[in-house]
Design a protein around this motif. Structure first.
Motif, PDB file in Angstrom:
ATOM      1  N   GLN B  84       0.827  -1.211   0.000  1.00  0.00           N
ATOM      2  CA  GLN B  84       0.000   0.000   0.000  1.00  0.00           C
ATOM      3  C   GLN B  84       0.858   1.257   0.000  1.00  0.00           C
ATOM      4  N   GLY B  85       2.018   1.192   0.594  1.00  0.00           N
ATOM      5  CA  GLY B  85       2.922   2.340   0.619  1.00  0.00           C
ATOM      6  C   GLY B  85       3.492   2.699  -0.743  1.00  0.00           C
ATOM      7  N   ASP B  86       3.282   1.821  -1.724  1.00  0.00           N
ATOM      8  CA  ASP B  86       3.757   2.126  -3.080  1.00  0.00           C
ATOM      9  C   ASP B  86       2.787   3.032  -3.825  1.00  0.00           C
ATOM     10  N   SER B  87       1.619   3.260  -3.268  1.00  0.00           N
ATOM     11  CA  SER B  87       0.636   4.145  -3.907  1.00  0.00           C
ATOM     12  C   SER B  87       1.224   5.533  -4.031  1.00  0.00           C
ATOM     13  N   ALA B  88       1.281   6.017  -5.250  1.00  0.00           N
ATOM     14  CA  ALA B  88       1.929   7.299  -5.533  1.00  0.00           C
ATOM     15  C   ALA B  88       1.775   7.615  -7.006  1.00  0.00           C
ATOM     16  N   MET B  89       2.253   8.807  -7.384  1.00  0.00           N
ATOM     17  CA  MET B  89       2.372   9.160  -8.795  1.00  0.00           C
ATOM     18  C   MET B  89       3.813   8.850  -9.201  1.00  0.00           C
ATOM     19  N   TYR B  90       3.986   8.124 -10.283  1.00  0.00           N
ATOM     20  CA  TYR B  90       5.323   7.799 -10.779  1.00  0.00           C
ATOM     21  C   TYR B  90       5.574   8.651 -12.026  1.00  0.00           C
ATOM     22  N   LEU B  91       6.572   9.501 -11.925  1.00  0.00           N
ATOM     23  CA  LEU B  91       6.874  10.466 -12.982  1.00  0.00           C
ATOM     24  C   LEU B  91       8.142  10.066 -13.709  1.00  0.00           C
ATOM     25  N   CYS B  92       8.116  10.242 -14.994  1.00  0.00           N
ATOM     26  CA  CYS B  92       9.281  10.007 -15.835  1.00  0.00           C
ATOM     27  C   CYS B  92       9.695  11.347 -16.440  1.00  0.00           C
ATOM     28  N   ALA B  93      10.975  11.547 -16.609  1.00  0.00           N
ATOM     29  CA  ALA B  93      11.481  12.770 -17.243  1.00  0.00           C
ATOM     30  C   ALA B  93      12.628  12.402 -18.163  1.00  0.00           C
ATOM     31  N   SER B  94      12.887  13.253 -19.138  1.00  0.00           N
ATOM     32  CA  SER B  94      14.043  13.026 -20.007  1.00  0.00           C
ATOM     33  C   SER B  94      14.765  14.342 -20.247  1.00  0.00           C
ATOM     34  N   SER B  95      16.011  14.235 -20.620  1.00  0.00           N
ATOM     35  CA  SER B  95      16.791  15.430 -20.936  1.00  0.00           C
ATOM     36  C   SER B  95      17.858  15.074 -21.952  1.00  0.00           C
ATOM     37  N   SER B  96      18.419  16.105 -22.550  1.00  0.00           N
ATOM     38  CA  SER B  96      19.457  15.920 -23.552  1.00  0.00           C
ATOM     39  C   SER B  96      20.805  16.316 -22.979  1.00  0.00           C
ATOM     40  N   LYS B  97      21.783  15.486 -23.243  1.00  0.00           N
ATOM     41  CA  LYS B  97      23.143  15.778 -22.791  1.00  0.00           C
ATOM     42  C   LYS B  97      23.641  17.090 -23.393  1.00  0.00           C
ATOM     43  N   ARG B  98      23.084  17.454 -24.557  1.00  0.00           N
ATOM     44  CA  ARG B  98      23.554  18.656 -25.262  1.00  0.00           C
ATOM     45  C   ARG B  98      22.888  19.931 -24.753  1.00  0.00           C
ATOM     46  N   PRO B 100      22.467  22.824 -22.409  1.00  0.00           N
ATOM     47  CA  PRO B 100      23.285  23.432 -21.339  1.00  0.00           C
ATOM     48  C   PRO B 100      22.485  23.774 -20.084  1.00  0.00           C
ATOM     49  N   SER B 101      21.147  23.828 -20.198  1.00  0.00           N
ATOM     50  CA  SER B 101      20.341  24.143 -19.020  1.00  0.00           C
ATOM     51  C   SER B 101      20.031  22.899 -18.194  1.00  0.00           C
ATOM     52  N   TYR B 102      20.370  21.710 -18.725  1.00  0.00           N
ATOM     53  CA  TYR B 102      20.048  20.450 -18.046  1.00  0.00           C
ATOM     54  C   TYR B 102      18.554  20.337 -17.762  1.00  0.00           C
ATOM     55  N   GLU B 103      17.741  21.002 -18.589  1.00  0.00           N
ATOM     56  CA  GLU B 103      16.305  20.976 -18.350  1.00  0.00           C
ATOM     57  C   GLU B 103      15.769  19.565 -18.459  1.00  0.00           C
ATOM     58  N   GLN B 104      14.977  19.180 -17.471  1.00  0.00           N
ATOM     59  CA  GLN B 104      14.313  17.881 -17.518  1.00  0.00           C
ATOM     60  C   GLN B 104      12.859  18.110 -17.917  1.00  0.00           C
ATOM     61  N   TYR B 105      12.407  17.308 -18.888  1.00  0.00           N
ATOM     62  CA  TYR B 105      11.041  17.390 -19.387  1.00  0.00           C
ATOM     63  C   TYR B 105      10.259  16.228 -18.770  1.00  0.00           C
ATOM     64  N   PHE B 106       9.204  16.566 -18.056  1.00  0.00           N
ATOM     65  CA  PHE B 106       8.446  15.549 -17.334  1.00  0.00           C
ATOM     66  C   PHE B 106       7.224  15.095 -18.121  1.00  0.00           C
ATOM     67  N   GLY B 107       6.898  13.826 -17.952  1.00  0.00           N
ATOM     68  CA  GLY B 107       5.656  13.295 -18.478  1.00  0.00           C
ATOM     69  C   GLY B 107       4.513  13.561 -17.513  1.00  0.00           C
ATOM     70  N   PRO B 108       3.299  13.116 -17.874  1.00  0.00           N
ATOM     71  CA  PRO B 108       2.126  13.382 -17.038  1.00  0.00           C
ATOM     72  C   PRO B 108       2.027  12.472 -15.818  1.00  0.00           C
ATOM     73  N   GLY B 109       2.835  11.404 -15.800  1.00  0.00           N
ATOM     74  CA  GLY B 109       2.832  10.518 -14.654  1.00  0.00           C
ATOM     75  C   GLY B 109       1.882   9.341 -14.782  1.00  0.00           C
ATOM     76  N   THR B 110       2.169   8.310 -14.006  1.00  0.00           N
ATOM     77  CA  THR B 110       1.276   7.158 -13.834  1.00  0.00           C
ATOM     78  C   THR B 110       0.864   7.132 -12.368  1.00  0.00           C
ATOM     79  N   ARG B 111      -0.438   7.221 -12.143  1.00  0.00           N
ATOM     80  CA  ARG B 111      -0.909   7.187 -10.752  1.00  0.00           C
ATOM     81  C   ARG B 111      -1.212   5.747 -10.364  1.00  0.00           C
ATOM     82  N   LEU B 112      -0.505   5.257  -9.362  1.00  0.00           N
ATOM     83  CA  LEU B 112      -0.686   3.889  -8.882  1.00  0.00           C
ATOM     84  C   LEU B 112      -1.459   3.903  -7.574  1.00  0.00           C
TER      85      LEU B 112
END
Lengths: 112, 115
Positions: B84-98, B100-112
């Protein structure tokens, strides 16, 4: 991981400027200051980041104190769409350090 | 849509079952991250991939959790013997090595939700 401190919540009015503060007294010389925001029911989105100098982009401005122990995110004219949780994050500026360590953030409410 | 996508968006499972989530990053982003977010808290880092290599794992990631990115494109996060403690929103993000801002782009998430 260096810690940041933000107020739990803030309130402002539409079309007025908003100043969101962040304290990071244990910041190290290689830490970048990043701001993300999370709108309701969405994943976080990048707002702005900086190292030492003040920064401006189309979304906001970032004012960094001279000693880097605090910073302020400035929204110049808030709109209702700016209502979100704003996170101030320190990212280690060393090779391989990629993760973002989120705190609880500041919940910003915008009144019409 | 060229953003980060996650599937499913919602998952309800019974305690003890296994679940698997998928994340498709922005095309050509070589870095991929998983975070977990519980109600009222900021996201917590779980793990990070550069291409297919898993370079960092949080201590939060118990041995019931495993993540893969077999060809350096999409990633899966599996939770075995859910609690039950695993109930949460699981978010994925991606970024490009190139980027320079190291910006991470997040998805909408999977709610478990674990019942």
């Amino acid at each position: 991981d260096a810690k940041t401190t933000q107020p739990n919540s803030m309130e402002s009015n539409e079309e007025e400027p908003v100043h969101l503060p962040c304290n990071h007294s244990t910041i190290s010389g290689t830490d970048y200051i990043h701001w993300y925001r999370q709108l309701p029911s969405q994943g976080p989105e990048y707002v702005i980041h900086g190292l030492t100098s003040n920064v401006n982009n189309r979304m906001a401005s970032l004012a960094i104190a001279e000693d880097r122990k605090s910073s302020t995110l400035i929204l110049h004219r808030a709109t209702l769409r700016d209502a979100a949780v704003y996170y101030c994050i320190l990212r280690r500026g060393i090779q391989g350090a990629q993760k973002l360590v989120f705190g609880q953030g500041t919940r910003l409410t915008i009144n019409p | 849509d060229t953003g980060v996508s996650q599937d499913p968006r919602h998952k309800i499972t019974k305690r003890g079952q296994n679940v698997t989530f998928r994340c498709d990053p922005i095309s050509e982003h070589n870095r991929l991250y998983w975070y977990r977010q519980t109600l009222g808290q900021g996201p917590e880092f779980l793990t990070y991939f550069q291409n297919e290599a898993q370079l960092e794992k949080s201590r939060l990631l118990s041995d019931r959790f495993s993540a893969e990115r077999p060809k350096g494109s999409f990633s899966t996060l599996e939770i075995q013997r859910t609690e039950q403690g695993d109930s949460a929103m699981y978010l994925c993000a991606s970024s490009s090595k190139r980027d320079p801002s190291y910006e991470q782009y997040f998805g909408p998430g999977t709610r478990l939700t674990v019942t």
